[in-house]
Design a protein around this motif. Structure first.
Motif, PDB file in Angstrom:
ATOM      1  N   PHE A 134      87.671  38.973  -6.266  1.00  0.00           N
ATOM      2  CA  PHE A 134      87.832  40.391  -6.508  1.00  0.00           C
ATOM      3  C   PHE A 134      86.973  40.872  -5.348  1.00  0.00           C
ATOM      4  O   PHE A 134      87.110  42.356  -5.156  1.00  0.00           O
ATOM      5  CB  PHE A 134      87.462  41.069  -7.753  1.00  0.00           C
ATOM      6  N   THR A 135      85.943  40.104  -4.663  1.00  0.00           N
ATOM      7  CA  THR A 135      85.117  41.010  -3.927  1.00  0.00           C
ATOM      8  C   THR A 135      84.872  40.333  -2.443  1.00  0.00           C
ATOM      9  O   THR A 135      84.422  40.869  -1.548  1.00  0.00           O
ATOM     10  CB  THR A 135      83.644  40.808  -4.438  1.00  0.00           C
TER      11      THR A 135
ATOM     12  N   PHE B 138      85.311  45.488   2.196  1.00  0.00           N
ATOM     13  CA  PHE B 138      84.997  44.128   1.703  1.00  0.00           C
ATOM     14  C   PHE B 138      84.470  43.222   2.893  1.00  0.00           C
ATOM     15  O   PHE B 138      84.556  43.403   4.128  1.00  0.00           O
ATOM     16  CB  PHE B 138      85.988  43.517   1.269  1.00  0.00           C
TER      17      PHE B 138
ATOM     18  N   GLY C  23      84.475  41.124 -11.958  1.00  0.00           N
ATOM     19  CA  GLY C  23      85.365  41.449 -10.615  1.00  0.00           C
ATOM     20  C   GLY C  23      85.917  42.851 -10.493  1.00  0.00           C
ATOM     21  O   GLY C  23      86.065  43.452  -9.498  1.00  0.00           O
ATOM     22  N   LEU C  24      86.719  43.229 -11.842  1.00  0.00           N
ATOM     23  CA  LEU C  24      87.378  44.449 -11.634  1.00  0.00           C
ATOM     24  C   LEU C  24      86.512  45.592 -11.494  1.00  0.00           C
ATOM     25  O   LEU C  24      86.777  46.461 -10.818  1.00  0.00           O
ATOM     26  CB  LEU C  24      88.433  44.443 -12.865  1.00  0.00           C
TER      27      LEU C  24
ATOM     28  N   ARG D 113      85.235  45.553  -7.855  1.00  0.00           N
ATOM     29  CA  ARG D 113      86.344  45.843  -7.100  1.00  0.00           C
ATOM     30  C   ARG D 113      86.566  47.549  -7.106  1.00  0.00           C
ATOM     31  O   ARG D 113      86.762  48.143  -6.039  1.00  0.00           O
ATOM     32  CB  ARG D 113      87.414  45.176  -7.459  1.00  0.00           C
TER      33      ARG D 113
ATOM     34  N   GLY E 261      87.776  39.999  -0.354  1.00  0.00           N
ATOM     35  CA  GLY E 261      88.875  40.383   0.801  1.00  0.00           C
ATOM     36  C   GLY E 261      89.439  39.445   1.351  1.00  0.00           C
ATOM     37  O   GLY E 261      90.065  38.697   0.608  1.00  0.00           O
TER      38      GLY E 261
ATOM     39  N   TYR F  59      83.486  49.484  -5.282  1.00  0.00           N
ATOM     40  CA  TYR F  59      83.510  49.452  -3.988  1.00  0.00           C
ATOM     41  C   TYR F  59      84.762  50.279  -3.454  1.00  0.00           C
ATOM     42  O   TYR F  59      84.776  50.959  -2.600  1.00  0.00           O
ATOM     43  CB  TYR F  59      84.020  47.929  -3.503  1.00  0.00           C
ATOM     44  N   GLY F  60      86.050  50.479  -4.193  1.00  0.00           N
ATOM     45  CA  GLY F  60      87.108  51.307  -3.861  1.00  0.00           C
ATOM     46  C   GLY F  60      86.637  52.532  -3.949  1.00  0.00           C
ATOM     47  O   GLY F  60      86.966  53.750  -3.268  1.00  0.00           O
TER      48      GLY F  60
ATOM     49  N   THR G 186      79.387  42.317  -0.180  1.00  0.00           N
ATOM     50  CA  THR G 186      80.194  42.473  -1.385  1.00  0.00           C
ATOM     51  C   THR G 186      80.057  41.335  -2.169  1.00  0.00           C
ATOM     52  O   THR G 186      80.057  41.336  -3.146  1.00  0.00           O
ATOM     53  CB  THR G 186      81.416  43.112  -1.066  1.00  0.00           C
TER      54      THR G 186
END
Length: 289
Positions: free
Chosen positions: A231-232, A152, A138-139, A142, A234, A145-146, A156
């Motif tokens: 984490f994905t 999100f 998850g981290l 995330r 939002g 994506y950032g 995602t």
């Protein structure tokens, strides 16, 4: 000659090898008790959830329940947030499973039938997402994506779930391909079949049960995933996240238990159906449904 046969039969019947050991009478009973204890340990919490779905107590858990009622089923049916979360979870699970079945099957065919440098490394990298803790996956997603400024959205979540769903399908498909005979493929090609015809009429029937099992497991894993979704997603709410939020800030706890019953039914009934459809599918080559 007849007397020798009688003597040999008498010796065989009285042989200590063929006689049942007195200790074996207690072994099945002990195994039965151990299996029953294991099943009770696994399923008792689930039945407790079912019981509290009918309780008249709204805020806390009391055992035995002060009373039984069906009002929470009507309240759960009328909650629009439950329906929105259920719809999102089903859409994500179905699409993630579809992606996983396509990519997982292609990866299994490439790695099981080909020999090239670094094949074991590729195989390890494919299995790695399901071996890592969910919070690490998850981290990583995330952060990715950032980094690429990806907002999100529904997609995602699908991408996050597909990362570990592919592993499940790949493991089932590659195990079946390794047990399948290469001679079937060679015979199909020798008889003039194209690559697509060989896949359609030889490979796919043999992979049928493996793909079905992998797809069912991938759907179940995606449907109840919490950590990667957190984490994905939002601001979106899947059904497991909705249940988690309801437990943190309880409004009607029995409604959460009713939804848990629905989740159990959604995941159990298709698995039972798949079991009865595929339990005899491995009796011969090419009989996968």
């Amino acid at each position: 000659m007849h007397s020798e046969t009688q003597i040999n039969s008498h010796e065989l019947n009285n042989s200590p090898v063929l006689q049942r050991s007195p200790d074996k009478k207690s072994s099945p009973r002990a195994l039965t008790l151990a299996a029953s204890a294991g099943l009770l340990f696994l399923h008792l919490p689930m039945w407790i959830i079912f019981l509290y779905a009918f309780t008249t107590e709204q805020k806390s858990y009391q055992f035995p329940p002060p009373g039984l009622t069906l009002q929470w089923f009507a309240k759960a049916w009328a909650r629009e947030d439950v329906w929105r979360a259920l719809e999102l979870s089903l859409q994500v699970a179905l699409l993630s499973t579809l992606i996983a079945m396509v990519l997982g099957t292609l990866a299994a065919m490439a790695l099981s039938r080909s020999r090239f440098f670094g094949r074991d490394v590729f195989s390890m990298l494919l299995v790695l997402p399901i071996a890592l803790p969910g919070i690490i996956t998850g981290l990583a997603l995330r952060a990715s994506y950032g980094t690429f400024d990806i907002p999100f959205s529904f997609w995602t979540i699908v991408i996050g779930h597909a990362t570990f769903c592919i592993v499940v399908v790949y493991n089932n498909a590659v195990a079946r391909l390794r047990r399948s005979s290469v001679n079937l493929l060679e015979a199909s090609m020798d008889l003039g079949a194209t690559n697509f015809q060989t896949f359609r009429y030889v490979v796919l029937p043999n992979l049928g049960t493996a793909l079905l099992a992998g797809g069912m497991l991938a759907f179940a894993l995606s449907f109840d995933e919490v950590i990667v979704t957190t984490f994905t997603a939002g601001q979106q709410t899947t059904l497991p996240i909705w249940m988690y939020q309801e437990l943190i800030r309880p409004r009607d706890r029995p409604v959460t238990n009713v939804v848990a019953m629905v989740v159990v039914l959604i995941t159990t009934l298709p698995i039972l159906g798949a079991y009865y459809l595929t339990k005899d599918a491995d009796s011969a080559d090419g009989t996968g449904k």
